[in-house]
Structure formats: structure tokens, C-alpha cells
Design a protein around this motif. Structure first.
Motif, short mmCIF file in Angstrom:
data_model
loop_
_atom_site.label_atom_id
_atom_site.label_comp_id
_atom_site.label_asym_id
_atom_site.label_seq_id
_atom_site.Cartn_x
_atom_site.Cartn_y
_atom_site.Cartn_z
N ALA A 236 -9.07 -5.34 2.39
CA ALA A 236 -8.36 -4.08 2.13
C ALA A 236 -7.55 -3.64 3.34
N ARG A 237 -8.10 -3.82 4.53
CA ARG A 237 -7.35 -3.46 5.74
C ARG A 237 -6.10 -4.33 5.87
N ILE A 238 -6.25 -5.62 5.54
CA ILE A 238 -5.09 -6.50 5.59
C ILE A 238 -4.07 -6.12 4.53
N PHE A 239 -4.56 -5.70 3.35
CA PHE A 239 -3.63 -5.27 2.31
C PHE A 239 -2.74 -4.14 2.81
N TRP A 240 -3.31 -3.14 3.44
CA TRP A 240 -2.50 -2.03 3.91
C TRP A 240 -1.63 -2.42 5.09
N ARG B 207 5.26 5.33 -1.19
CA ARG B 207 4.84 3.93 -1.36
C ARG B 207 3.95 3.81 -2.58
N VAL B 208 4.04 2.68 -3.27
CA VAL B 208 3.21 2.42 -4.44
C VAL B 208 2.51 1.09 -4.25
N ALA B 209 1.20 1.08 -4.44
CA ALA B 209 0.41 -0.15 -4.41
C ALA B 209 -0.11 -0.41 -5.82
N LEU B 210 0.09 -1.62 -6.31
CA LEU B 210 -0.39 -2.00 -7.65
C LEU B 210 -1.37 -3.15 -7.51
N LEU B 211 -2.63 -2.87 -7.83
CA LEU B 211 -3.66 -3.91 -7.84
C LEU B 211 -3.84 -4.35 -9.29
N PHE B 212 -3.55 -5.60 -9.55
CA PHE B 212 -3.63 -6.13 -10.90
C PHE B 212 -4.83 -7.06 -11.02
N PHE C 32 -13.25 -4.40 -3.03
CA PHE C 32 -11.90 -4.42 -2.45
C PHE C 32 -11.11 -3.19 -2.89
N ALA C 33 -11.10 -2.92 -4.21
CA ALA C 33 -10.32 -1.79 -4.72
C ALA C 33 -10.81 -0.47 -4.16
N ARG C 34 -12.13 -0.30 -4.07
CA ARG C 34 -12.67 0.94 -3.50
C ARG C 34 -12.21 1.11 -2.05
N ALA C 35 -12.21 0.02 -1.30
CA ALA C 35 -11.78 0.11 0.09
C ALA C 35 -10.29 0.41 0.19
N VAL C 36 -9.48 -0.20 -0.69
CA VAL C 36 -8.05 0.10 -0.72
C VAL C 36 -7.83 1.58 -0.99
N VAL C 37 -8.55 2.13 -1.96
CA VAL C 37 -8.41 3.55 -2.31
C VAL C 37 -8.87 4.43 -1.15
N ALA C 38 -10.00 4.08 -0.54
CA ALA C 38 -10.52 4.89 0.57
C ALA C 38 -9.57 4.90 1.77
N MET C 39 -8.84 3.79 1.97
CA MET C 39 -7.92 3.68 3.10
C MET C 39 -6.49 4.12 2.75
N ARG C 40 -6.29 4.63 1.55
CA ARG C 40 -4.94 4.96 1.09
C ARG C 40 -4.25 5.94 2.03
N PRO C 41 -3.07 5.57 2.54
CA PRO C 41 -2.31 6.52 3.36
C PRO C 41 -1.83 7.69 2.50
N ALA C 42 -1.56 8.80 3.14
CA ALA C 42 -1.18 10.02 2.41
C ALA C 42 0.10 9.85 1.62
N LEU D 246 -5.98 2.86 -13.76
CA LEU D 246 -6.56 3.84 -12.84
C LEU D 246 -5.49 4.31 -11.88
N TYR D 247 -5.50 5.60 -11.60
CA TYR D 247 -4.51 6.17 -10.68
C TYR D 247 -5.21 6.95 -9.58
N PHE D 248 -4.78 6.72 -8.34
CA PHE D 248 -5.29 7.43 -7.17
C PHE D 248 -4.09 7.91 -6.34
N GLY D 249 -4.02 9.19 -6.14
CA GLY D 249 -2.91 9.74 -5.37
C GLY D 249 -2.71 11.19 -5.71
N PRO D 250 -1.61 11.77 -5.22
CA PRO D 250 -1.33 13.18 -5.51
C PRO D 250 -1.03 13.38 -6.98
N PRO D 251 -1.08 14.61 -7.47
CA PRO D 251 -0.76 14.86 -8.88
C PRO D 251 0.59 14.25 -9.26
#
Length: 311
Positions: free
Chosen positions: A201-205, A2-7, A243-253, A282-287
Motif C-alpha cells: 500500500a505504501r508503494i501504491f501511494w 486524485r483518484v485511485a481505483l482498486l479493481f 492491502f485495500a484497508r492500508a490504501v484507504v488508511a493512507m489515503r491523502p486528503a 466502495l467509495y472512500f473520500g470526501p462527500p
């Protein structure tokens, strides 16, 4: 995957000068500077400053660069120019033919837009929308309705025939207002829930559940930049950062998160104009080797297509 794009509209990489740059007084995710290091990013995040000009004369503008992000195509190069505000006919054609949403759906992927709009606005623009059972929030006078123009983001999803969310969805915790908290919409007399950035952020996910691609856009920072309004800039940037920090902190694997802008503006309040500065991606996720090749805002869209095997 899955890919989330916050613009976020209108945030560039400027100088660390608090006299002109509100980001210089904050340790935000987007507090990235051309003359000083920014704060470390959480969760192993990485920042890539990318070009917004494409070598085309003139100042980068929203219509062209948002189209570039949402198609993966170098729109300013293809049409040789920069267009203020809303897509013109050539950009509309490009979005209709090359929208990354349309291309994702053609390859069997799923996509959704987390933002919620007033149903009369979507109807006036003849954009596809989800069902709304509430009475219309307002009506447009004929003269105003004729002047309305769709954004690149709504056109990108319309190209894929993805119904856009209404304020009914926001009220049902199935969509977000563009200002994240609902305060801006409430001030305009719209009936929407008031939320913290963390609740948003919870609603976003929740919205992103089962979706390959989920998009959210926030444009109040650009408005603050044009107004040269430090107070409005701090409010917009503080809210988006939480919001963005919470989205990143809640990011599913299984999810990757990209945060990007289309052009500079709010990082230099000495002027009302857009800047020529690069913007942070900014990128958050696996390599992911693909992020190493990010060079322009169009590469954001290309990267999404590559990750979801829809290039």
C-alpha cells in the motif's frame, strides 16, 4: 484531485452463507451481502451494489465488463453480448477509441497503472512498456506467444500510450505484482520482492504521487471462484483486504479511492460460473454526489471522468 481505483476480479454481492461464500466468514471490506448487512466500512466508506448484466442475456464476463469500467461505456449493450476472458476486435476498438486513460490524457490529466509485468510478456503483446535493464525473465515458445491476448486494462493504458511497468519497477519499489505480496510470482520462479500488504500500500501511494488517476488490478479471487477453491479464495481475499484497508488508511486528503469488481464469482462457490449478482463499489473520500448515481459497472469509469473533468 486524485483518484485511485482498486479493481478486483470476480467478487459479487451474494448471500451470507458460509457454505458457499468465503466472504461470509470474514469481516472484509467486500463482505457485502444481499440478505444481511455487511460490516461497517472504515473512514466513512460507503458501498453501492451495481448491476453487471446491462440487461443483456447471458452471464457477465471479464472482457465486456472490464471494458465498461475502463471506458465508462455500456460495452455489453453496444456490442450485444458477453465475451469470455480477453477483449475481441470490437472491444479492442472500443478501448482504443474510448479508453478513459486516453481521454484523461487528452485533457491534460495524468494516469498510471501500478501493476508490473514481465517484460517478455509485454513485448510479445507489443504493448508499450518502461525501460527494463534486467535480462528477460523467460522466453515464450512461438506457439504459446501466438495464443497470448492482452487484457482490457493493458489495452486501456496502451490506448493512452502509457508505458506499462516491468518487474524492474517492482524490484525498485516503483510497481506492484498482481498478487500484492509477490508470493504468486515467486512461486513461478520470477525474481520479485516479497512484501506485506501494508508495504504494498505504501508503494501504491508512492506510484500514485503526482498522478490524477492510478489503477491497480487483482484477479486471483476470480481464479479461486472458477476452481471452487475455498483455500485459494481466503488467501486472495485476505490479502486484497489487508492491502485495500492500508490504501484507504493512507489515503491523502486530495485523493478519492474506489474499489470495484466486474462480475460475481467467488461469492458463490457452489458453481464455477460467474454469477448474475451485483458487485460492490466502495467509495472512500470526501462527500461526492456522483457516487449516489452509481447503477452499473460502467458508471465507475464515468465517475472517474467526471471527477477529473474529462467526460
Amino acid at each position: 484531485m486524485r483518484v485511485a481505483l482498486l479493481f478486483i476480479d470476480g467478487v459479487g454481492v451474494g448471500r451470507k452463507d458460509p457454505a458457499v461464500n468465503p466472504l461470509a466468514e470474514r469481516g472484509h471490506l467486500l463482505s457485502q451481502f444481499s440478505d444481511a448487512p455487511g460490516p461497517p466500512l472504515p473512514e466513512g466508506g460507503r458501498c453501492f451494489p451495481v448491476d453487471t448484466t446491462f440487461g443483456v442475456p447471458g452471464r457477465p464476463q471479464s472482457a465486456f465488463n472490464q471494458t465498461a469500467i475502463l471506458t465508462g461505456e455500456p460495452a455489453p449493450v453496444l456490442i450485444q453480448g458477453h465475451v469470455l476472458g480477453y477483449p475481441n476486435p470490437p472491444l479492442r476498438r472500443l478501448l482504443a477509441e474510448r479508453s478513459l486513460v486516453q481521454r484523461l490524457l487528452a485533457r491534460g490529466r495524468t494516469a498510471t497503472f501500478a501493476n508490473s509485468y514481465a517484460a517478455p510478456y509485454l513485448d510479445a503483446l507489443k504493448l508499450p512498456r518502461r525501460e527494463s535493464t534486467s535480462p528477460p525473465e523467460f522466453t515464450f515458445p512461438p506457439g504459446v506467444q501466438r495464443r497470448l491476448r492482452p487484457s482490457a486494462s493493458t489495452l486501456a493504458f496502451a490506448a493512452g500510450k502509457v508505458p506499462l511497468r516491468t518487474l524492474d519497477d517492482a524490484r525498485a519499489d516503483e510497481g506492484l505484482t498482481h498478487d500484492i505480496t509477490g508470493d504468486h510470482a515467486l512461486a513461478r520462479g520470477l525474481s520479485v520482492p516479497q512484501r506485506t500488504p501494508e508495504e504494498a500500500a505504501r508503494i501504491f501511494w508512492r506510484v500514485a504521487e503526482g498522478m490524477n488517476f492510478t489503477f491497480f488490478e487483482h484477479y486471483l479471487a476470480d481464479e479461486a471462484g472458477h476452481a471452487r477453491d475455498f483455500g485459494a479464495a481466503f488467501r486472495a481475499l485476505d490479502t486484497f483486504d489487508a492491502f485495500a484497508r492500508a490504501v484507504v488508511a493512507m489515503r491523502p486528503a486530495d485523493a478519492r479511492v474506489l474499489i470495484c469488481s466486474d462480475h460475481g464469482n467467488v461469492e458463490d462457490l457452489s458453481t464455477r460460473s460467474h454469477t448474475l449478482n451485483p458487485v460492490p463499489v466502495l467509495y472512500f473520500g470526501p462527500p461526492a454526489a456522483e457516487v449516489e448515481a452509481l447503477a452499473t459497472v460502467a458508471d465507475v469509469g464515468r465517475t472517474v471522468l467526471r471527477w477529473l473533468d474529462a467526460e
